[in-house]
Design an enzyme around this catalytic site. Structure first.
Site, short mmCIF file in Angstrom:
data_model
loop_
_atom_site.label_atom_id
_atom_site.label_comp_id
_atom_site.label_asym_id
_atom_site.label_seq_id
_atom_site.Cartn_x
_atom_site.Cartn_y
_atom_site.Cartn_z
N THR A 60 2.51 -4.44 4.42
CA THR A 60 2.62 -4.72 5.85
C THR A 60 2.34 -6.18 6.23
OG1 THR A 60 0.33 -4.01 6.10
CG2 THR A 60 2.03 -2.38 6.58
N ASP A 61 1.57 -6.88 5.36
CA ASP A 61 1.12 -8.21 5.81
C ASP A 61 2.27 -9.13 6.20
OD1 ASP A 61 -1.38 -7.29 5.34
OD2 ASP A 61 -1.91 -8.74 3.78
N LYS A 115 3.06 -7.98 12.94
CA LYS A 115 1.81 -7.27 12.67
C LYS A 115 0.74 -7.87 13.57
CE LYS A 115 -1.26 -5.79 8.98
NZ LYS A 115 -1.55 -5.69 7.56
N THR A 151 0.82 -1.21 0.00
CA THR A 151 0.00 0.00 0.00
C THR A 151 0.85 1.26 0.00
OG1 THR A 151 -1.67 -1.20 1.22
CG2 THR A 151 -1.80 1.19 1.35
N1 ASP Z 1 -1.81 -6.79 1.59
C1 ASP Z 1 -0.96 -5.65 1.52
C2 ASP Z 1 0.48 -6.10 1.56
O1 ASP Z 1 0.91 -6.64 2.54
C3 ASP Z 1 -1.26 -4.71 2.62
C4 ASP Z 1 -0.28 -3.55 2.72
O2 ASP Z 1 0.27 -3.10 1.75
O3 ASP Z 1 -0.04 -3.09 3.80
O4 ASP Z 1 1.18 -5.87 0.60
#
Ligand code: ASP
Length: 440
Positions: free
Chosen positions: A169-170, A247, A93
């Site tokens: 973040t995942d 996380k 993101t």
């Molecule tokens: N699903 C996305 C990822 O981990 C969420 C994010 O970007 O934070 O790439």
């Protein structure tokens, strides 16, 4: 899109998306960039100076134009001259931008767009940027960790004074653990950063997280770490040790926590303050980076759960290694009471170990240590050769470490020895996660 009512008000004030505006609403005054909105809405979204996006009810709001948006041409500047900090994009993101005219968010694929989307970075450090790839982090494999580690090593070799990785973040904490094992003896900081909310959303954390990450990349904390929002307001970020980060929430901006440890430090680029919370290794640009960039892509991680079947464990025999996410102090069903409904998966796990497949233990309680001394089941699990007693690693760090160890060593005794030796802060002697955090 804004509602037609609010569009008319904006038109009257000569304001377009991307302009800097002043909004007076109730007793509050806000100054920031007018952001686009998804869906029909009467609420204005503006990006404040701090990088925080805020939603403001437009009912009684007075809107005034402060400055027209900069034209695209001016935003395009050459950021490819080497700067102090290298910013590497790996997706997620945070690596997206808002197209002001349509309001849509797009993945950033041109490194120049990082400078355009985050104009404040240059107030903190000179930098250059590269897009390594554009992926959501749930799609990563150990191959991606290797690619990132290689690029970081190249940047450090070329003289980067700090490196920032923009990442989803995942699975950010898997990559941070992987880089902690792959890149040892770091001379400069390596900061991974993501954002929970994209730049078109009120309360986006993308800019403040990135600015704090760049600020940390210039600091003297020469560790691999994760920089993310520390709390639900916008005051500072935490810098979590790469092997201790996790996380812990699907949507909150302060989703990342240090597990069984305090964060390395907290940082606030606005007040230019960095407060270390645990002892750390200082920057030393002469220190020679050691690359240990080897990961097996053939490790399984399995969650022990009520009713788990012994046959499921047998199916893991094609893997090079297995990590159990055990229950509580680190149990798996062994059925010591000979209950007629219960299963015993220990013989199957032992068969894996006996066939040369290392099996490692971690806990689904997340906090706490693997302790297989307390119950007789735990002792039997140890006797079966399952590795990990005493470790306070997270399941993800145990998994990444096993991938890393198996990337260069297959002999069971060596694997056991390496797994139980602390390499990058993943196993600590004393758990100090409950120490009081003093106010910043
Ligand atoms: N699903 C996305 C990822 O981990 C969420 C994010 O970007 O934070 O790439």
């Amino acid at each position: 899109m804004y509602s037609s009512k609010i569009l008319a008000v904006l038109k009257k004030a000569g304001v377009e998306i991307g302009d800097i505006i002043r909004v007076n609403s109730g007793n509050e005054e806000y100054l920031g960039i007018l952001m686009p909105r998804a869906g029909e809405s009467d609420d204005l979204v503006i990006k404040l100076e701090s990088g925080y996006n805020i939603g403001i009810g437009s009912e009684d709001a007075k809107i005034e134009l402060k400055e027209k948006a900069k034209k695209k041409k001016e935003e395009k500047e050459d950021v490819q001259k080497r700067g102090e900090v290298a910013i590497l994009g790996a997706g997620g993101t945070i690596l997206s931008k808002v197209e002001y005219t349509t309001g849509a968010t797009f993945p950033i694929s041109n490194p120049n767009d990082i400078a355009a989307a985050f104009p404040k970075i240059k107030e903190i450090a000179s930098f250059h940027s590269k897009i390594l790839f554009q992926l959501f982090s749930e799609d990563f494999t150990p191959e991606h960790w290797k690619m990132i580690a290689k690029s970081v090593a190249e940047e450090i070799k070329e003289g980067a004074k700090g490196v920032v990785i923009m990442h989803g973040t995942d699975t950010l904490h898997y990559t941070s653990a992987a880089l902690s094992f792959a890149l040892q003896n770091l001379p400069v900081p390596l900061v991974l950063v993501g954002s929970q909310r994209s730049s078109d959303r009120p309360s986006s954390d993308n800019e403040s997280n990135l600015l704090n990450a760049v600020f940390l990349a210039k600091s003297d904390i020469a560790h691999v770490g994760v920089c993310m929002h520390a709390n639900s307001n916008d005051s500072f970020a935490n810098f979590h040790l790469g092997t201790k980060a996790r996380k812990m929430h699907s949507s909150r901006r302060d989703a990342f926590q240090s597990i069984n440890s305090l964060p390395l430090a907290r940082a606030d680029y606005q007040s230019k303050k960095i407060e270390p919370l645990i002892p750390y290794t200082k920057r030393d640009e002469k220190r020679k980076l050691e690359m240990h960039n080897h990961f097996s892509s053939n490790v399984a991680m399995i969650y022990a759960h009520p009713g788990i079947k012994p046959e499921l464990i047998d199916k893991l025999s094609d893997y090079d290694g297995v990590v159990f996410v055990g229950t509580g102090l680190c149990n798996i069903p062994t059925n010591p009471m000979n209950d007629k409904f219960a299963n015993n998966i220990l013989p199957n796990a032992k068969a894996l170990v006996d066939s040369g497949i290392p099996v490692v233990m971690s806990t689904q309680t997340i906090y706490g240590r693997v302790n297989m001394n307390v119950y007789s089941a735990g002792r039997k699990i140890q006797e079966a050769g399952i590795i990990g007693n005493g470790a306070d690693w997270t399941p993800e760090t145990a998994y990444v470490k096993l991938c890393w160890v198996l990337g260069k060593e297959k002999r069971m005794e060596k694997v056991r020895e390496l797994m139980m030796k602390n390499v990058a802060g993943e196993i600590t002697e004393r758990t100090n996660y409950d120490e009081k955090i003093v106010d910043f």
